[in-house]
Design a protein around this motif. Structure first.
Motif, short mmCIF file in Angstrom:
data_model
loop_
_atom_site.label_atom_id
_atom_site.label_comp_id
_atom_site.label_asym_id
_atom_site.label_seq_id
_atom_site.Cartn_x
_atom_site.Cartn_y
_atom_site.Cartn_z
N PRO A 5 3.58 4.97 -7.30
CA PRO A 5 3.03 6.31 -7.52
C PRO A 5 4.12 7.28 -7.97
CG PRO A 5 3.30 5.88 -5.17
CD PRO A 5 3.60 4.59 -5.88
N ALA A 6 3.71 8.33 -8.65
CA ALA A 6 4.68 9.32 -9.12
C ALA A 6 5.41 9.96 -7.94
CB ALA A 6 3.97 10.39 -9.94
N ASN A 9 0.85 -1.19 0.00
CA ASN A 9 0.00 0.00 0.00
C ASN A 9 0.89 1.24 0.00
OD1 ASN A 9 0.85 0.42 2.72
ND2 ASN A 9 -0.81 -0.87 3.47
N VAL A 10 0.26 2.39 0.19
CA VAL A 10 0.97 3.66 0.09
C VAL A 10 2.11 3.74 1.10
CG1 VAL A 10 -0.62 4.87 1.65
CG2 VAL A 10 0.66 6.17 -0.06
N SER A 43 6.14 11.17 4.93
CA SER A 43 5.62 11.25 6.30
C SER A 43 4.75 10.03 6.63
CB SER A 43 4.82 12.54 6.51
OG SER A 43 3.62 12.51 5.76
N ASN A 44 4.38 9.24 5.63
CA ASN A 44 3.61 8.02 5.87
C ASN A 44 4.50 6.84 6.23
OD1 ASN A 44 0.93 8.93 5.38
ND2 ASN A 44 1.35 8.95 3.20
N ALA A 45 5.81 7.03 6.18
CA ALA A 45 6.73 5.93 6.49
C ALA A 45 6.90 5.78 8.00
CB ALA A 45 8.09 6.20 5.85
#
Length: 198
Positions: free
Chosen positions: A179-180, A6-7, A185-187
């Motif tokens: 994704p491009a 996922n992201v 900050s999601n890590a």
């Protein structure tokens, strides 16, 4: 092997490739993976495996980055590191922590044989050249579990390719398109509140 993607995985890759936050991201990923796999461990042995797992995952993050540099996709590079971990679990008889059945170890090795041989990674030596000079901290093995292995967290039948399950529950062979841009900050470990967790 069947992985989730996922992201957050793409954010982790971006963070590891960004010098300013690389160290925090690596620490966050190590903590996260140790917590996940200690949760799969027999509670009787979990605590005594922590230092070993911390060092193992610290080394596999280096493997992950090298695989990315060699042109492997995010899913492939991550699968390589999970295979390394499963080799280590197998060697210790920690079958309850394994993500793949013991009889599929060779098939997973063969898919990445070129990479593994380059870095002297084998089933018996899961880290190869990525091993820390001092080695991994010792942790008691449970070799008797290899005689009749039970691996409740293993998903068999995925040895021929990398399979990723999306947040929507779709199964994608080879992984999703990256994704491009990925928001680092999601890590794990990158956000301020994550950095304060030790």
């Amino acid at each position: 092997m069947k992985l989730h993607q996922n992201v957050r995985h793409f954010a982790s890759r971006a963070a590891l490739e960004t010098p300013v936050v690389r160290s925090a991201a690596k620490s966050g990923l190590v903590r996260m993976h140790t917590k996940i796999f200690l949760g799969k461990a027999d509670p009787e042995y979990a605590e005594e495996r922590k230092a070993h797992l911390d060092a193992l995952f610290d080394a596999t993050v280096d493997t992950y980055l090298r695989a990315l540099q060699k042109g492997y996709s995010e899913a492939e590079a991550r699968e390589i590191t999970h295979i390394q971990a499963n080799f280590d679990f197998y060697n210790h008889g920690w079958t309850e922590m394994m993500e793949i059945p013991t009889d599929e170890l060779e098939a997973h090795y063969d898919r990445y044989r070129g990479f593994f041989e380059t870095w002297e990674i084998t089933i018996d030596d899961p880290l190869g050249q990525f091993a820390p000079p001092e080695g991994l901290p010792e942790a008691p093995a449970t070799p008797e579990r290899l005689e009749d292995p039970e691996h409740p967290h293993a998903a068999g039948g995925f040895a021929d390719d990398v399979y990723v399950e999306t947040d929507d529950g779709d199964l994608v062979v080879g992984g999703q398109d990256e994704p491009a841009e990925a928001d680092i900050s999601n890590a794990p470990g990158v956000r301020d509140e994550d950095r304060d967790k030790h």
